[in-house]
Design a protein around this motif. Structure first.
Motif, PDB file in Angstrom:
ATOM      1  N   MET A  48       1.797  -7.511   3.816  1.00  0.00           N
ATOM      2  CA  MET A  48       0.824  -6.432   3.814  1.00  0.00           C
ATOM      3  C   MET A  48       1.473  -5.098   3.444  1.00  0.00           C
ATOM      4  O   MET A  48       0.873  -4.266   2.743  1.00  0.00           O
ATOM      5  N   LEU A  49       2.708  -4.891   3.903  1.00  0.00           N
ATOM      6  CA  LEU A  49       3.431  -3.682   3.518  1.00  0.00           C
ATOM      7  C   LEU A  49       3.670  -3.663   2.013  1.00  0.00           C
ATOM      8  O   LEU A  49       3.469  -2.627   1.353  1.00  0.00           O
ATOM      9  N   ALA A  50       4.074  -4.798   1.453  1.00  0.00           N
ATOM     10  CA  ALA A  50       4.310  -4.880   0.008  1.00  0.00           C
ATOM     11  C   ALA A  50       3.023  -4.657  -0.771  1.00  0.00           C
ATOM     12  O   ALA A  50       3.003  -3.941  -1.793  1.00  0.00           O
ATOM     13  N   LEU A  51       1.927  -5.247  -0.295  1.00  0.00           N
ATOM     14  CA  LEU A  51       0.649  -5.070  -0.984  1.00  0.00           C
ATOM     15  C   LEU A  51       0.189  -3.611  -0.913  1.00  0.00           C
ATOM     16  O   LEU A  51      -0.301  -3.050  -1.920  1.00  0.00           O
ATOM     17  N   TYR A  52       0.347  -2.990   0.241  1.00  0.00           N
ATOM     18  CA  TYR A  52      -0.062  -1.589   0.382  1.00  0.00           C
ATOM     19  C   TYR A  52       0.738  -0.684  -0.563  1.00  0.00           C
ATOM     20  O   TYR A  52       0.167   0.182  -1.242  1.00  0.00           O
ATOM     21  N   LEU A  53       2.049  -0.877  -0.609  1.00  0.00           N
ATOM     22  CA  LEU A  53       2.881  -0.041  -1.477  1.00  0.00           C
ATOM     23  C   LEU A  53       2.570  -0.298  -2.952  1.00  0.00           C
ATOM     24  O   LEU A  53       2.566   0.639  -3.770  1.00  0.00           O
ATOM     25  N   ALA A  54       2.302  -1.553  -3.298  1.00  0.00           N
ATOM     26  CA  ALA A  54       1.966  -1.855  -4.691  1.00  0.00           C
ATOM     27  C   ALA A  54       0.653  -1.188  -5.091  1.00  0.00           C
ATOM     28  O   ALA A  54       0.512  -0.680  -6.219  1.00  0.00           O
ATOM     29  N   LEU A  55      -0.329  -1.204  -4.176  1.00  0.00           N
ATOM     30  CA  LEU A  55      -1.587  -0.517  -4.461  1.00  0.00           C
ATOM     31  C   LEU A  55      -1.376   0.999  -4.506  1.00  0.00           C
ATOM     32  O   LEU A  55      -1.971   1.696  -5.348  1.00  0.00           O
ATOM     33  N   TYR A  56      -0.522   1.506  -3.619  1.00  0.00           N
ATOM     34  CA  TYR A  56      -0.278   2.943  -3.578  1.00  0.00           C
ATOM     35  C   TYR A  56       0.365   3.433  -4.870  1.00  0.00           C
ATOM     36  O   TYR A  56       0.015   4.502  -5.391  1.00  0.00           O
ATOM     37  N   PHE A  57       1.318   2.650  -5.387  1.00  0.00           N
ATOM     38  CA  PHE A  57       1.998   3.034  -6.628  1.00  0.00           C
ATOM     39  C   PHE A  57       1.251   2.562  -7.873  1.00  0.00           C
ATOM     40  O   PHE A  57       1.743   2.728  -8.990  1.00  0.00           O
ATOM     41  N   GLN A  58       0.075   1.958  -7.647  1.00  0.00           N
ATOM     42  CA  GLN A  58      -0.823   1.554  -8.740  1.00  0.00           C
ATOM     43  C   GLN A  58      -0.120   0.605  -9.733  1.00  0.00           C
ATOM     44  O   GLN A  58      -0.231   0.754 -10.959  1.00  0.00           O
TER      45      GLN A  58
END
Length: 717
Positions: free
Chosen positions: A20-30
């Motif tokens: 979930m942390l990886a998914l959140y950061l990936a979405l954050y950095f688009q």
């Protein structure tokens, strides 16, 4: 039913949090494909921090290598689709060959680079101008997932590999204690004994990969060296017990057992099955093991007199006691190393020492490795041809997943069943992903709610990943489900696009299963047959007059091959089962090496007699290898061995003949010079080594002749 343990739940929760942390950061950095960051967490995560770190590092390197290859190869060859298909296939096959050639965690670099290249390259052939962006984005997404998995695994209640090493070692000790006790008490065959033998070999093979990950677990180099030494002595235990069983069986059949031997064997069996030391100081080398020391003293007391060694009974007893001493030393070393590894204290001094220790060579069946790599190569070429000829827009996904499936299981003797399990897990992932994408996600409006709806299924699936019987399937379900959902920054799902793209992957896996089944209809039987034939070649080599660059490496290679062969043979209670015969083959080869070493130090007619034995052994095994079938040893070889034993017995009788009485009035005989005494002692030692080797070789080649004394071994005054 075994419910998940605390350790399983902890691993699953940590992995889900990292994903979930990886998914959140990936979405954050688009990032363009944020779901790849989530999937990568499940690919690299392991219950143990050392394994996670090693896999993370090697996945990062493999991804970068595969991405670089895609960037370099797509632009020049994109206009030549069939040639490009061959290039992709050859790249994958070559890297897969390198991966199979490395039995450590480092092999993941080559495996991943092999199938990452088609995963990136094939979907971009219709738009080659995007290849650099796609390769860069995939590398960033996977690296992000790797970093998250490593950070969470290392900081949140990290689990170390060392306790697992002890757990697996203890499982080996339980099986080895049972096996050793049964052999010492005369129980040589049986299905249960055969099953233990297979488990012992499988445990030793699994430890090799585990030890390659220990250095990433902040393990002290000294502990790592001890673990390597313990595995090496574990390898020796099985052949040594097998070698001891032959003279013991012959002595039992001769009914000439000396007083005290049965009690000694019973006490040795009881010592082997005794509980392991719970404290490091219990195994401190300054104190030693009083029980082992007592057993050695009793072995020395039972040694036959030198005059008795000229007879078959004495030679058998001497051989059995000599090998029993070796077994005790190896078992004591294993126990000491296990205690020292567990408590990381004290200094280890080896009890068992041999000139042959220290070989590092491993055995690889290059022919089977080439076959294993040709299957993915031909599967990629055939799948690409079907894709190109059909013009299917999403066919690249089919080819890519076919390549992944063929690479994953190429090293197995029977990969098709595992490819089919991959196919079934992918089908399940398509269903789960469809339900989430079109039923659940339309009602999700923020990331917190996304975590909630993902938590239950992903955490439940994650508890099964640490279990070997479920590991591959559950990991694939988690990875494929995360990938097929294809989460983006905004909800944008099209049922036809989802169905077409994901059915392509399913079709590719079904093709991989059919292709693997057709291209590799053979299984463990062929692998075992090739291993046997190769072992016969090495036995012939060990007994030949050809110079050997390194006898230690030859012995190491033969022992490693035996550990590969035993798990491939079905459990049986037959006396002439291939697993038992294979131990005899190894003993014959090692005895031949000992004879080659001893003959140079012997004088008179002994070297010529030993040369005739070695020539006969080499010719016999060369014949077996040429026929690809085990042959009965010729009786002429038995007579040759008996002749060599007889000549050694003659030399031994001469060396112990009573001196002639002094004539009256003659001066006292001068004292023997110290140098001559040392030379005589060395000569006796080399003759003893040659005798042990010849007795072991005779028992291994002609086990049914153990009760028949050699025709020339008995010397009459």
């Amino acid at each position: 039913m075994n419910y998940p343990t605390y350790r399983d739940w902890l691993f699953s929760v940590k992995t889900f949090a990292a994903s979930m942390l990886a998914l959140y950061l990936a979405l954050y950095f688009q990032l363009p494909r944020p779901y790849w960051a989530m999937a990568s967490v499940y690919i690299v995560s392991n219950p143990f921090v050392g394994a996670t770190r090693s896999k993370a590092l090697y996945r990062a390197l493999g991804t970068a290598l595969g991405a670089a290859a895609a960037v370099l190869l797509v632009p020049p060859f994109v206009e030549m689709p069939y040639l490009f298909s061959v290039i992709v296939a050859l790249w994958t096959g070559t890297l897969l060959y390198l991966a199979i050639s490395d039995r450590t965690a480092r092999s993941y670099v080559f495996m991943l680079a092999g199938y990452t290249m088609p995963l990136i390259a094939l979907p971009t052939v219709t738009n080659p101008g995007t290849i650099f962006d796609v390769a860069l984005a995939r590398t960033e997404e996977i690296t992000l997932g790797i970093v998250c998995a490593s950070v969470v695994g290392s900081t949140v209640l990290p689990s170390r590999l060392a306790p697992t090493l002890i757990e697996r070692a203890d499982a080996w000790f339980r099986d080895a204690a049972f096996y050793g006790r049964e052999a010492l008490l005369g129980h040589l065959v049986g299905t249960d004994i055969s099953q233990r033998r297979q488990r012992l070999a499988s445990t030793i093979n699994g430890l090799e990969f585990l030890l390659s990950q220990l250095s990433y677990d902040h393990t002290h180099p000294e502990i790592l060296a001890r673990a390597e030494a313990m595995r090496g002595r574990m390898q020796l235990f099985l052949p040594m017990i097998s070698a001891l069983a032959d003279p013991l069986a012959a002595l039992r059949n001769l009914h000439v057992r000396p007083a005290g031997l049965d009690a000694l064997l019973a006490d040795a069996a009881q010592w082997i099955t005794a509980p392991l030391a719970v404290r490091a100081r219990d195994m401190h080398d300054d104190a030693g093991d009083p029980v082992a020391d007592s057993l050695h003293a009793r072995i020395a007391a039972l040694q036959p007199e030198r005059e008795s060694l000229t007879g078959w009974d004495g030679a058998l007893l001497s051989n059995a006691l000599w090998r029993l001493g070796q077994v005790i030393d190896v078992w004591q070393d294993c126990r000491s190393l296990r205690a020292l590894i567990a408590h990381e204290s004290a200094v280890w001094q080896p009890r068992y020492r041999h000139w042959r220790l220290g070989g590092t060579e491993r055995f690889f069946d290059r022919g089977m490795m080439l076959i294993s790599c040709l299957v993915p190569v031909t599967a990629i070429i055939a799948a690409c041809s079907l894709w190109i000829s059909s013009g299917w827009h999403d066919g690249a996904a089919a080819v890519a997943l076919a390549a992944v499936a063929c690479c994953f299981f190429a090293a197995l003797d029977e990969p098709a069943p595992m490819v089919f399990r991959f196919f079934l897990s992918t089908c399940a992932s398509v269903v789960f992903a469809g339900l989430y994408l079109f039923v659940v996600l339309p009602h999700v409006h923020d990331f917190a709610m996304l975590i909630v709806i993902f938590a239950v299924p992903f955490i439940l699936i994650g508890t099964l990943i640490p279990r070997p019987q479920f590991s591959m399937v559950t990991m694939l379900v988690a990875v494929n489900t995360a990938t097929f959902i294809s989460l983006q920054g905004a909800y944008d799902a099209d049922f036809l696009v989802f169905l077409n793209s994901n059915l392509a992957g399913v079709a590719g896996l079904l093709f991989a299963f059919v292709w693997t089944r057709v291209a590799r209809p053979f299984g463990a039987e062929l692998a075992a047959k090739r291993l046997l034939r190769s072992s016969w070649h090495d036995v012939a080599l060990s007994a030949s007059s050809a110079p050997l660059d390194n006898q230690r490496n030859l012995a190491s290679r033969m022992l490693d091959r035996l550990m590969q062969l035993i798990p491939r043979l079905a459990a049986s209670d037959e006396h002439r089962h291939p697993s038992i015969e294979s131990f005899r083959d190894l003993r014959i080869a090692l005895n031949a090496l000992d004879l080659r070493r001893s003959r140079r130090r012997l004088g008179g007619d002994l070297p010529d007699a030993i040369d005739r034995v070695l020539l006969g052994v080499s010719a016999h095994y060369a014949k077996c290898a040429e026929a690809s079938a085990r042959q009965d040893a010729p009786q002429t070889l038995l007579h040759t061995i008996d002749d060599a034993l007889g000549r050694i017995a003659s030399h031994g009788a001469a060396s112990v003949a009573p001196e002639a009485p002094e004539a009256p009035g003659t001066p006292d005989t001068p004292a023997t010079p110290p140098g001559a005494s040392r030379r005589a002692s060395a000569s006796q030692r080399w003759m003893s080594d040659a005798r042990h080797a010849l007795v072991g070789m005779r028992l291994s080649l002609f086990p049914q002749q153990g009760t028949n004394p050699p025709h020339a071994a008995e010397v009459h005054a």
